[in-house]
Design a protein around this motif. Structure first.
Motif, PDB file in Angstrom:
ATOM      1  N   TYR A  54      38.704   7.736   5.305  1.00  0.00           N
ATOM      2  CA  TYR A  54      37.400   7.925   4.657  1.00  0.00           C
ATOM      3  C   TYR A  54      37.631   8.566   3.292  1.00  0.00           C
ATOM      4  N   LYS A  56      35.058   9.842  -0.066  1.00  0.00           N
ATOM      5  CA  LYS A  56      33.652  10.037  -0.441  1.00  0.00           C
ATOM      6  C   LYS A  56      33.160   9.027  -1.461  1.00  0.00           C
ATOM      7  N   PRO A  62      29.565   5.459   1.721  1.00  0.00           N
ATOM      8  CA  PRO A  62      30.934   5.672   2.192  1.00  0.00           C
ATOM      9  C   PRO A  62      31.060   5.853   3.695  1.00  0.00           C
ATOM     10  N   GLU A  63      30.023   6.388   4.350  1.00  0.00           N
ATOM     11  CA  GLU A  63      30.155   6.559   5.797  1.00  0.00           C
ATOM     12  C   GLU A  63      30.105   5.234   6.554  1.00  0.00           C
ATOM     13  N   ALA A  66      35.729   2.096   5.461  1.00  0.00           N
ATOM     14  CA  ALA A  66      37.043   2.726   5.570  1.00  0.00           C
ATOM     15  C   ALA A  66      38.074   1.854   4.870  1.00  0.00           C
ATOM     16  N   GLN A  75      38.238  -2.139   1.213  1.00  0.00           N
ATOM     17  CA  GLN A  75      37.442  -1.406   2.197  1.00  0.00           C
ATOM     18  C   GLN A  75      36.658  -2.378   3.073  1.00  0.00           C
ATOM     19  N   ASN A  77      33.792  -2.609   6.722  1.00  0.00           N
ATOM     20  CA  ASN A  77      32.781  -1.915   7.509  1.00  0.00           C
ATOM     21  C   ASN A  77      32.774  -2.484   8.921  1.00  0.00           C
ATOM     22  N   TRP A  81      32.732   5.038  11.205  1.00  0.00           N
ATOM     23  CA  TRP A  81      32.227   6.419  11.166  1.00  0.00           C
ATOM     24  C   TRP A  81      30.834   6.529  11.771  1.00  0.00           C
TER      25      TRP A  81
END
Length: 214
Positions: A54, A56, A62-63, A66, A75, A77, A81
């Protein structure tokens, strides 16, 4: 989760946590950092799985996203998270990471003025772009969040001209092609000509970084 242990250096912005999954899906653990982490790495210890990371400043929310040390992929999804931002006490995990009975270690970090910084920049495709950290870095780790460029790790101990960079997602030796790719300044780092061709500054690409003072 269960069996959570924490060791933390709050002044240094770093903590280590271990825990065991008690469900497959959503869960959270205490990180012990004392404030909200900006960067963390989660790895299972008793099974083969990716290093989930992770940051920011990952593009978008961002949550939701990864990146991973084990791949050059951008990145993605997959509910890593649990669509939940970190807090000053807890880090949340989703079904993309948390599995019942698996054991884990997590490394959590936050920016400390004059010591380390987690940030981002957008590539402009030219040499000379300057990124401000507020100190002279001795270590810089960066990754494009939208391209398939490898991770790049620079440090002044190996030397930026002779050592080039390491790529944490590969088993390769030092990459010295087009070195130096970065130059360190008193206030941060600058993309050198080699960095443009090596993928540190592709025009329009978003990059996240972790810098530690020299």
């Amino acid at each position: 989760v269960s069996s959570v242990t924490n060791q933390a250096n709050t002044a240094g912005g770093f903590s280590i946590s271990t825990f065991t999954g008690t469900a497959t899906g959503a869960g959270s653990f205490t990180h012990g950092l004392g404030s909200t982490p900006e960067f963390y790495i989660v790895k299972t210890r008793n099974n083969s799985d990716s290093w989930f990371i992770y940051h920011k400043d990952l593009h978008g929310t961002p949550e939701d996203y990864a990146v991973r040390f084990t791949t050059a992929a951008p990145q993605d999804n997959s509910g890593f998270w649990n669509d939940t931002a970190p807090t000053s006490t807890h880090i949340s995990l989703g079904g993309g990471i948390l599995v019942n009975t698996w054991t884990y270690v997590a490394y959590a970090f936050k920016s400390i003025d004059g010591y380390q910084k987690f940030g981002s920049y957008t590539g402009d495709g030219s040499a000379g772009q300057s990124i401000t950290t507020g100190f002279r870095p001795g270590f810089v780790l960066l990754k494009s969040t939208v391209g398939t460029d490898n991770w790049r790790l620079y440090d002044t101990t190996r030397g930026l001209s002779d050592g080039g960079y390491l790529e944490p997602n590969t088993s390769d030796a030092d990459n010295t092609g087009n070195a130096p790719a970065l130059t360190m300044t008193d206030t941060g780092f600058e993309i050198a000509a080699g960095g443009v061709s090596n993928g540190d500054n592709a025009s329009g690409n978003a990059y996240v970084y972790w810098a530690i003072a020299n």
